[in-house]
Design an enzyme around this catalytic site. Sequence first.
Site, short mmCIF file in Angstrom:
data_model
loop_
_atom_site.label_atom_id
_atom_site.label_comp_id
_atom_site.label_asym_id
_atom_site.label_seq_id
_atom_site.Cartn_x
_atom_site.Cartn_y
_atom_site.Cartn_z
N GLY A 38 0.80 -1.21 0.00
CA GLY A 38 0.00 0.00 0.00
C GLY A 38 0.83 1.26 0.00
O GLY A 38 0.45 2.28 -0.59
N ASP A 59 10.64 -7.25 -2.39
CA ASP A 59 9.39 -7.80 -1.87
C ASP A 59 9.28 -9.24 -2.35
O ASP A 59 9.40 -9.50 -3.55
CB ASP A 59 8.19 -6.98 -2.35
CG ASP A 59 6.92 -7.26 -1.56
OD1 ASP A 59 6.59 -8.45 -1.39
OD2 ASP A 59 6.26 -6.30 -1.13
N ASP A 127 5.79 -3.58 6.74
CA ASP A 127 4.59 -3.57 7.58
C ASP A 127 4.78 -4.20 8.95
O ASP A 127 3.81 -4.61 9.58
CB ASP A 127 3.43 -4.27 6.85
CG ASP A 127 3.67 -5.77 6.69
OD1 ASP A 127 4.80 -6.24 6.94
OD2 ASP A 127 2.71 -6.49 6.33
N THR A 131 11.23 -5.91 10.59
CA THR A 131 11.80 -5.45 9.32
C THR A 131 12.24 -4.00 9.40
O THR A 131 13.32 -3.64 8.93
CB THR A 131 10.76 -5.62 8.19
OG1 THR A 131 10.46 -7.00 8.04
CG2 THR A 131 11.29 -5.08 6.87
N CYS A 173 15.27 5.22 17.94
CA CYS A 173 15.09 6.25 18.96
C CYS A 173 13.61 6.49 19.22
O CYS A 173 13.21 6.83 20.34
CB CYS A 173 15.74 7.56 18.51
SG CYS A 173 17.54 7.53 18.37
N CYS A 186 -2.81 -4.67 8.76
CA CYS A 186 -4.01 -4.37 7.99
C CYS A 186 -4.81 -5.62 7.67
O CYS A 186 -6.02 -5.55 7.46
CB CYS A 186 -3.64 -3.61 6.71
SG CYS A 186 -2.59 -4.52 5.58
N CYS A 246 21.82 3.55 17.30
CA CYS A 246 22.66 4.67 16.85
C CYS A 246 23.40 5.36 17.99
O CYS A 246 24.18 6.28 17.75
CB CYS A 246 21.83 5.70 16.10
SG CYS A 246 20.66 6.63 17.14
#
Length: 264
Positions: A38, A59, A127, A131, A173, A186, A246
Amino acid sequence: MDDAQLTRYSRHILLPEVGIEGQARIRRTQVLVVGVGGLGAPVSIYLASAGVGTMTLCDGDRVDLTNLQRQIIFRSGDVGRLKVEAAADAIAALNPEVLVVRIPERVGADRLRRLVADADIVVDCSDNFPTRHAINRACVEHRRPLVSGAGVRFDGQVSVFDLREPASPCYSCLFPEGTEVEETRCAVMGVFAPVVGMIGTVQAAEALKLAAGIGESLNGRLLLLDGLAMEWRTVRLRKDPGCPACGASASPPGSMERPAASGC
């Protein structure tokens, strides 16, 4: 640029902030898009129409009938096809000048780091939190600007983490790894189709601004959308000195292996 290119991109070139030099920078830019769902659909379409030089699409999913409600780069005839193949065909039909690199798999952390290292800008259209954190760590390691977006139900959010800047916060963060954060998908909660289109379009705009070197990015700001009330609000972000990704005590690259997944 030749005459055809000057004509194709003339409405960008007419903008004083962009001009020929800015458009030339866009055409030299390589963008990694993780997730062709999306969010990735409008991102890919706008980056292609604007003439980004190289777009790497990552993907591993195939087009499903349920995707067509919001993933506007696909058509009914694409159902069952690999998303990166269908998206690449749509991009070629729109702008054959764009080089599309197709990664039809959920890549592991090592390959993800290599893909990020090869890119100038990374757009996270995935999503799920694992990941997103894997992408963030790779961007921190290679100091690549990250354009991050998310959308579910009627809500969306988008930000830029310009990790070329030492004072810039990173995604971790904002959402620290290992903390209890409710994750909504979704597939379970539903999503109002225009919401991911709106967030994806903002992601594309931020990526193009970074590519052209113009304007002020969303770095250090989180833009939140309430699509039901149609209200936007902004939250200021700061770098966390103790951030595990970081901060000074960040763990070494490769310490957390996570696959890259599709977008909503």
